[in-house]
Design a protein around this motif. Structure first.
Motif, PDB file in Angstrom:
ATOM      1  N   THR A 162     109.793  47.197 -42.952  1.00  0.00           N
ATOM      2  CA  THR A 162     109.328  45.867 -42.470  1.00  0.00           C
ATOM      3  C   THR A 162     108.156  45.834 -41.669  1.00  0.00           C
ATOM      4  O   THR A 162     107.178  44.849 -41.638  1.00  0.00           O
ATOM      5  CB  THR A 162     110.389  45.117 -41.811  1.00  0.00           C
ATOM      6  OG1 THR A 162     111.376  45.334 -42.967  1.00  0.00           O
ATOM      7  CG2 THR A 162     109.994  43.778 -42.062  1.00  0.00           C
ATOM      8  N   VAL A 163     108.064  46.901 -40.643  1.00  0.00           N
ATOM      9  CA  VAL A 163     106.903  47.159 -39.883  1.00  0.00           C
ATOM     10  C   VAL A 163     106.030  47.441 -40.396  1.00  0.00           C
ATOM     11  O   VAL A 163     104.681  47.026 -40.258  1.00  0.00           O
ATOM     12  CB  VAL A 163     107.524  48.054 -38.772  1.00  0.00           C
ATOM     13  CG1 VAL A 163     106.069  48.400 -38.179  1.00  0.00           C
ATOM     14  CG2 VAL A 163     108.370  47.554 -37.807  1.00  0.00           C
ATOM     15  N   ILE A 164     106.056  48.468 -41.430  1.00  0.00           N
ATOM     16  CA  ILE A 164     104.743  48.883 -42.318  1.00  0.00           C
ATOM     17  C   ILE A 164     104.089  47.842 -42.853  1.00  0.00           C
ATOM     18  O   ILE A 164     102.898  47.868 -43.042  1.00  0.00           O
ATOM     19  CB  ILE A 164     105.145  50.156 -43.090  1.00  0.00           C
ATOM     20  CG1 ILE A 164     105.399  51.452 -42.308  1.00  0.00           C
ATOM     21  CG2 ILE A 164     104.174  50.528 -44.048  1.00  0.00           C
ATOM     22  CD1 ILE A 164     106.225  52.362 -42.887  1.00  0.00           C
ATOM     23  N   ALA A 165     104.831  47.201 -43.585  1.00  0.00           N
ATOM     24  CA  ALA A 165     104.239  45.961 -44.221  1.00  0.00           C
ATOM     25  C   ALA A 165     103.840  44.978 -43.567  1.00  0.00           C
ATOM     26  O   ALA A 165     102.599  44.616 -43.751  1.00  0.00           O
ATOM     27  CB  ALA A 165     105.574  45.203 -45.167  1.00  0.00           C
ATOM     28  N   LEU A 166     104.237  44.641 -42.539  1.00  0.00           N
ATOM     29  CA  LEU A 166     103.707  43.590 -41.635  1.00  0.00           C
ATOM     30  C   LEU A 166     102.264  44.094 -40.895  1.00  0.00           C
ATOM     31  O   LEU A 166     101.397  43.566 -40.738  1.00  0.00           O
ATOM     32  CB  LEU A 166     104.778  43.354 -40.349  1.00  0.00           C
ATOM     33  CG  LEU A 166     104.375  42.277 -39.446  1.00  0.00           C
ATOM     34  CD1 LEU A 166     103.583  42.691 -38.217  1.00  0.00           C
ATOM     35  CD2 LEU A 166     103.832  40.992 -40.128  1.00  0.00           C
ATOM     36  N   GLN A 167     102.254  45.358 -40.551  1.00  0.00           N
ATOM     37  CA  GLN A 167     101.026  46.020 -39.981  1.00  0.00           C
ATOM     38  C   GLN A 167      99.880  45.706 -41.149  1.00  0.00           C
ATOM     39  O   GLN A 167      98.815  45.674 -40.769  1.00  0.00           O
ATOM     40  CB  GLN A 167     101.211  47.490 -39.572  1.00  0.00           C
ATOM     41  CG  GLN A 167     102.092  47.543 -38.265  1.00  0.00           C
ATOM     42  CD  GLN A 167     102.435  48.763 -37.785  1.00  0.00           C
ATOM     43  OE1 GLN A 167     102.806  48.916 -36.720  1.00  0.00           O
ATOM     44  NE2 GLN A 167     102.322  49.754 -38.538  1.00  0.00           N
ATOM     45  N   GLU A 168     100.292  46.244 -42.302  1.00  0.00           N
ATOM     46  CA  GLU A 168      99.393  46.178 -43.519  1.00  0.00           C
ATOM     47  C   GLU A 168      98.908  44.858 -43.581  1.00  0.00           C
ATOM     48  O   GLU A 168      97.694  44.553 -43.791  1.00  0.00           O
ATOM     49  CB  GLU A 168     100.020  46.824 -44.868  1.00  0.00           C
ATOM     50  CG  GLU A 168      99.894  48.207 -44.691  1.00  0.00           C
ATOM     51  CD  GLU A 168     100.675  48.798 -45.892  1.00  0.00           C
ATOM     52  OE1 GLU A 168     101.150  48.243 -46.705  1.00  0.00           O
ATOM     53  OE2 GLU A 168     100.646  50.396 -45.748  1.00  0.00           O
ATOM     54  N   ARG A 169      99.766  43.739 -43.746  1.00  0.00           N
ATOM     55  CA  ARG A 169      99.501  42.367 -43.624  1.00  0.00           C
ATOM     56  C   ARG A 169      98.436  41.915 -42.676  1.00  0.00           C
ATOM     57  O   ARG A 169      97.299  41.281 -43.119  1.00  0.00           O
ATOM     58  CB  ARG A 169     100.734  41.462 -43.865  1.00  0.00           C
ATOM     59  CG  ARG A 169     100.607  40.250 -43.976  1.00  0.00           C
ATOM     60  CD  ARG A 169     101.712  39.394 -44.268  1.00  0.00           C
ATOM     61  NE  ARG A 169     101.025  37.923 -44.580  1.00  0.00           N
ATOM     62  CZ  ARG A 169     101.988  36.914 -44.631  1.00  0.00           C
ATOM     63  NH1 ARG A 169     103.147  37.090 -44.554  1.00  0.00           N
ATOM     64  NH2 ARG A 169     101.645  35.628 -44.873  1.00  0.00           N
ATOM     65  N   VAL A 170      98.948  42.135 -41.648  1.00  0.00           N
ATOM     66  CA  VAL A 170      97.801  41.853 -40.446  1.00  0.00           C
ATOM     67  C   VAL A 170      96.422  42.562 -40.358  1.00  0.00           C
ATOM     68  O   VAL A 170      95.596  41.839 -40.127  1.00  0.00           O
ATOM     69  CB  VAL A 170      98.606  41.902 -38.895  1.00  0.00           C
ATOM     70  CG1 VAL A 170      97.527  41.565 -38.037  1.00  0.00           C
ATOM     71  CG2 VAL A 170      99.939  41.227 -38.946  1.00  0.00           C
ATOM     72  N   ALA A 171      96.383  43.624 -40.754  1.00  0.00           N
ATOM     73  CA  ALA A 171      95.449  44.493 -40.862  1.00  0.00           C
ATOM     74  C   ALA A 171      94.413  43.803 -41.826  1.00  0.00           C
ATOM     75  O   ALA A 171      93.330  43.513 -41.594  1.00  0.00           O
ATOM     76  CB  ALA A 171      95.371  45.846 -41.232  1.00  0.00           C
ATOM     77  N   ASP A 172      94.943  43.351 -42.962  1.00  0.00           N
ATOM     78  CA  ASP A 172      94.134  42.707 -44.228  1.00  0.00           C
ATOM     79  C   ASP A 172      93.711  41.439 -43.650  1.00  0.00           C
ATOM     80  O   ASP A 172      92.604  40.993 -43.819  1.00  0.00           O
ATOM     81  CB  ASP A 172      95.033  42.616 -45.473  1.00  0.00           C
ATOM     82  CG  ASP A 172      95.266  43.917 -46.176  1.00  0.00           C
ATOM     83  OD1 ASP A 172      94.375  44.698 -45.769  1.00  0.00           O
ATOM     84  OD2 ASP A 172      96.244  43.959 -47.195  1.00  0.00           O
ATOM     85  N   LEU A 173      94.722  40.798 -42.966  1.00  0.00           N
ATOM     86  CA  LEU A 173      94.286  39.319 -42.818  1.00  0.00           C
ATOM     87  C   LEU A 173      93.161  39.151 -41.695  1.00  0.00           C
ATOM     88  O   LEU A 173      92.465  38.375 -41.718  1.00  0.00           O
ATOM     89  CB  LEU A 173      95.764  38.598 -41.983  1.00  0.00           C
ATOM     90  CG  LEU A 173      95.574  37.131 -41.570  1.00  0.00           C
ATOM     91  CD1 LEU A 173      95.388  36.310 -42.743  1.00  0.00           C
ATOM     92  CD2 LEU A 173      96.741  36.954 -40.952  1.00  0.00           C
ATOM     93  N   LEU A 174      93.327  40.115 -40.766  1.00  0.00           N
ATOM     94  CA  LEU A 174      91.987  40.370 -39.765  1.00  0.00           C
ATOM     95  C   LEU A 174      90.742  41.177 -40.347  1.00  0.00           C
ATOM     96  O   LEU A 174      89.895  41.373 -39.469  1.00  0.00           O
ATOM     97  CB  LEU A 174      92.520  40.840 -38.573  1.00  0.00           C
ATOM     98  CG  LEU A 174      92.914  39.584 -37.673  1.00  0.00           C
ATOM     99  CD1 LEU A 174      94.130  38.823 -38.211  1.00  0.00           C
ATOM    100  CD2 LEU A 174      93.709  40.217 -36.250  1.00  0.00           C
TER     101      LEU A 174
ATOM    102  N   ALA B 136      96.594  48.531 -38.160  1.00  0.00           N
ATOM    103  CA  ALA B 136      97.048  47.617 -37.368  1.00  0.00           C
ATOM    104  C   ALA B 136      98.505  48.266 -36.576  1.00  0.00           C
ATOM    105  O   ALA B 136      99.309  49.184 -37.485  1.00  0.00           O
ATOM    106  CB  ALA B 136      97.649  46.137 -37.758  1.00  0.00           C
ATOM    107  N   LEU B 137      98.661  47.711 -35.423  1.00  0.00           N
ATOM    108  CA  LEU B 137      99.761  48.518 -34.900  1.00  0.00           C
ATOM    109  C   LEU B 137     100.781  47.205 -34.249  1.00  0.00           C
ATOM    110  O   LEU B 137     100.227  46.724 -33.622  1.00  0.00           O
ATOM    111  CB  LEU B 137      99.542  49.316 -33.788  1.00  0.00           C
ATOM    112  CG  LEU B 137     100.433  50.344 -33.147  1.00  0.00           C
ATOM    113  CD1 LEU B 137     101.227  51.099 -34.249  1.00  0.00           C
ATOM    114  CD2 LEU B 137      99.825  51.116 -32.012  1.00  0.00           C
ATOM    115  N   LEU B 138     101.860  47.135 -34.253  1.00  0.00           N
ATOM    116  CA  LEU B 138     102.951  46.447 -33.651  1.00  0.00           C
ATOM    117  C   LEU B 138     103.321  46.705 -32.200  1.00  0.00           C
ATOM    118  O   LEU B 138     103.222  48.009 -32.057  1.00  0.00           O
ATOM    119  CB  LEU B 138     104.283  46.449 -34.379  1.00  0.00           C
ATOM    120  CG  LEU B 138     105.400  45.314 -33.913  1.00  0.00           C
ATOM    121  CD1 LEU B 138     105.284  44.071 -34.329  1.00  0.00           C
ATOM    122  CD2 LEU B 138     106.652  45.939 -34.563  1.00  0.00           C
TER     123      LEU B 138
END
Ligand code: PLP
Length: 363
Positions: free
Chosen positions: A39-51, A56-58
């Protein structure tokens, strides 16, 4: 006394919604220090893409994101240029000096905004007497400036110039999504001008904990090392990443409602004798205003509001901050406006209030 019924002290006071809690409960988890929390891995990829950044790093907090960005970008003896009210300078305990051996050269801006012309003479030449100017840090929206959205063209000018000077550009985007919603400019567009960006998930986006730092892959690899050094490695952190994922789905567009309610509150303040908006323009969810000494100090005024169930934050002897967020409905805003009117009247008549306790800044 417990929490105020209508809590406008900060947008950090939001509690996770039922939907967010459900998302957290059902998150697939691993051990993020070992790098295997899906879930962390997916979130970091999502935020990197969004920005629009590589990686990205939590992080546990916005402060840690900013301080780790400084730690990775700078060496002892380096200097950071930023506006005097920037969180990095004003509200992080001088962490740039304590943790990374760097100095900050603060520059007085207007509502948190510095112009390129103020920066050009601040860059030191290569001279053994002087610090090495290394980084320019901007904040968008600007908290202490009053929720100001950075004028896009000015930000672009500053960042283009900084890049030509070989300076690192860091954005404290704790409330970047407030700027996105207020300006119509995407998070990726804002972020494209920076080497690194930190965002807060526990402000207007309504998560219980957390922040994300983005930048180039190699920068994030080093930030991961520093995060462990600073004690910020978290194990089953997917429970937080699930809340963040939910917030990105459900809590960005609705920030427009917060801005509209902040405007309502500002209109009420503008019409009240003895209160004065610090800036006539309220662009996002933060409202700063001055209290006339005839109504008492900011701390006394906030104590009166608190007795009527409204929390606001004294930010100076006569200055108060009110913040609209996810847990403040339209009707709660109207109620807060009505209580504000009543409390101004009560303070003018000099009705005694319970002892005013000075409240510390908290986010
Ligand atoms: C709140 C805030 C931070 C720090 O976030 P924490 O998660 O409270 O450490 C950083 N920058 C700005 C502009 C903020 O408002």
């Amino acid at each position: 006394m417990g929490n105020p019924r209508i809590d406008l002290r900060s947008d950090t006071v939001t509690r996770p919604t039922a939907g967010m809690r459900a998302a957290m409960m059902s998150a697939e988890l691993g051990d993020d220090v070992m790098g295997d929390d899906p879930t962390v891995i997916a979130l970091q990829e999502r935020v990197a893409d969004l920005l629009g950044h590589e990686a990205a790093l939590l992080m546990p907090s916005g402060t840690m994101s900013n301080q780790i960005a400084i730690h990775v970008h700078c060496r002892p003896g380096d200097e950071i240029l930023c506006e005097v009210g920037n969180h990095i300078h004003r509200y992080e305990q001088g962490g740039a000096a304590q943790l990374s051996g760097t100095t900050v050269q603060p520059i007085a801006g207007c509502h948190g905004i510095v112009r390129l012309e103020q920066l050009v003479d601040m860059v030191h030449p290569d001279n053994p007497h002087l610090t090495r100017t290394r980084m320019v840090a901007l904040e968008n929206t600007h908290n202490y400036g009053g929720g100001t959205v950075y004028p896009y063209d000015e930000l672009e000018r500053i960042c283009d110039w900084a890049q030509n000077q070989g300076l690192i550009r860091h954005l404290d985007g704790a409330r970047l999504f407030n700027a996105v919603v207020a300006s119509g400019i995407s998070a990726a567009q804002w972020s494209s001008h920076f080497d690194s960006v930190s965002i807060c998930m526990s402000k207007g986006l309504g998560c219980p904990i957390g922040s994300v730092l983005v930048g180039p892959r190699d920068f994030i690899r080093q930030a991961l090392r520093s995060r462990k050094l600073f004690g910020g490695g978290m194990r089953q952190a997917g429970i937080l990443a699930a809340a963040m994922n939910y917030a990105l789905d459900h809590h960005i567009e609705r920030l427009a409602e917060d801005h509209a309610n902040a405007q309502r509150l500002a209109d009420t303040i503008a019409a009240l004798h003895g209160l004065e908006l610090r800036s006539p323009e309220v662009e996002t969810n933060l409202v700063f205003f001055h209290v006339a000494p005839a109504l008492g100090t900011a701390a006394e005024f906030c104590a009166r509001l608190r007795e009527h169930g409204v929390g606001m934050m004294p930010m100076g002897k006569q200055m108060v901050r009110a913040v609209i967020h996810l847990d403040v409905s339209d009707s709660a805003t109207l109620e807060a406006c009505a209580i504000l009117e009543r409390v101004v009247e009560e303070a003018r008549r000099g009705t005694p209030s319970a002892a005013a306790a000075a409240s510390a800044y908290d986010g």
